[in-house]
Scaffold this motif. Structure first.
Motif, short mmCIF file in Angstrom:
data_model
loop_
_atom_site.label_atom_id
_atom_site.label_comp_id
_atom_site.label_asym_id
_atom_site.label_seq_id
_atom_site.Cartn_x
_atom_site.Cartn_y
_atom_site.Cartn_z
N LYS A 1 44.37 98.65 -2.48
CA LYS A 1 45.26 98.39 -1.36
C LYS A 1 46.52 97.72 -1.91
O LYS A 1 46.45 96.99 -2.92
CB LYS A 1 44.59 97.48 -0.32
CG LYS A 1 43.52 98.18 0.53
CD LYS A 1 42.84 97.20 1.48
CE LYS A 1 41.94 97.92 2.47
NZ LYS A 1 42.62 98.34 3.69
N SER A 2 47.64 97.94 -1.26
CA SER A 2 48.91 97.38 -1.72
C SER A 2 49.04 95.93 -1.29
O SER A 2 48.75 95.58 -0.14
CB SER A 2 50.08 98.18 -1.15
OG SER A 2 49.98 99.55 -1.49
N ALA A 3 49.53 95.10 -2.21
CA ALA A 3 49.79 93.71 -1.86
C ALA A 3 50.77 93.60 -0.70
O ALA A 3 50.69 92.68 0.12
CB ALA A 3 50.31 92.95 -3.09
N ALA A 4 51.70 94.55 -0.62
CA ALA A 4 52.68 94.52 0.47
C ALA A 4 52.05 94.71 1.84
O ALA A 4 52.67 94.39 2.86
CB ALA A 4 53.73 95.61 0.23
N ASN A 5 50.81 95.21 1.88
CA ASN A 5 50.12 95.43 3.16
C ASN A 5 49.14 94.31 3.49
O ASN A 5 48.37 94.42 4.44
CB ASN A 5 49.38 96.77 3.13
CG ASN A 5 50.35 97.94 3.17
OD1 ASN A 5 51.47 97.81 3.66
ND2 ASN A 5 49.93 99.09 2.64
#
Length: 232
Positions: free
Chosen positions: A56-60
């Motif tokens: 999963k993206s850290a931005a999410n």
């Protein structure tokens, strides 16, 4: 140093029990099918040869207490309650003993999933990104340092929606233990502080709707909470 053309949104740091500083979120690795009962409810079997992962993206990532909009593109948005492990030191091609010593701390987390998109892509043997890497779809509760809390087989992990229990298990049901996961993953990545591993979800996953309040607990840790808002 050249300045960036535009700023990016800040990635939140996770609060740490007993600390004023926060734990910065780097990479997020998630272990798939790490509870046999959950794999069965998804119509698949556990691969006992080795763990497998998605990211999963850290931005999410968002923090516990967030009100997040119901995401677009899905009619079957699911909760998945997980124990999160935060890495505290460099780790590469480690054995289990070394891997266990590399844990900074533990916390409660939610791996929110567009289940209909995940299943659709799985049937076509495509990546799960649309189903798993959802905006506001990685939710983290505060971390507790490893010196203050250690997982045990009889430690309970649970999730409720609007006060009704949906998921309940113990950590003894993990197919791959935390030290096994870290040792295995360190054979493919140079793990480092900021890396977070979501260790899998128990059986009982299911859909949520706008207005639902989610609360996940692992005994001895601070809970993770999320409220779903209307679609943006």
């Amino acid at each position: 140093m050249a300045r960036p053309l535009f700023p990016l949104p800040d990635i939140p740091g996770i609060p740490v029990r007993g600390e004023t500083a926060t734990y910065p979120i780097g990479r997020i690795f998630c272990v798939g099918r790490n509870y046999a009962a959950h794999a069965a409810e998804m119509g698949v079997e556990v691969d006992r040869e080795a763990p497998f992962y998605f990211t999963k993206s850290a931005a999410n990532a968002v923090l516990s207490g967030t009100v997040a909009s119901y995401p677009p593109g899905t009619e079957d948005y699911h909760h998945e309650m997980e124990l999160a492990v935060a890495v505290g030191r460099q780790l590469f091609q480690a054995d289990r003993a070394e891997a266990g010593r590399a844990v900074f701390g533990y916390g409660c987390a939610l791996d929110m999933t567009r289940r209909d998109l995940q299943i659709r892509e799985r049937k076509k043997q495509r990546p799960w990104d649309l189903g798993k890497d959802v905006e506001n779809g990685a939710v983290f509760g505060p971390l507790t340092p490893a010196a203050d809390w250690q997982p045990r087989g009889d430690t309970a992990i649970r999730l409720s929606v609007n006060g009704e229990e949906r998921q309940a298990a113990t950590l003894s049901e993990l197919v791959w233990t935390i030290d096994e996961i870290l040792a295995h993953l360190s054979g493919f990545y140079h793990l480092r502080p900021g890396d977070l591993i979501l260790t899998g979800t128990p059986a009982g996953v299911g859909p949520v709707r706008p207005g639902d309040r989610l609360r996940g607990v692992v005994d001895g840790l601070d809970p993770v909470e999320l409220m779903l808002g209307e679609p943006a």
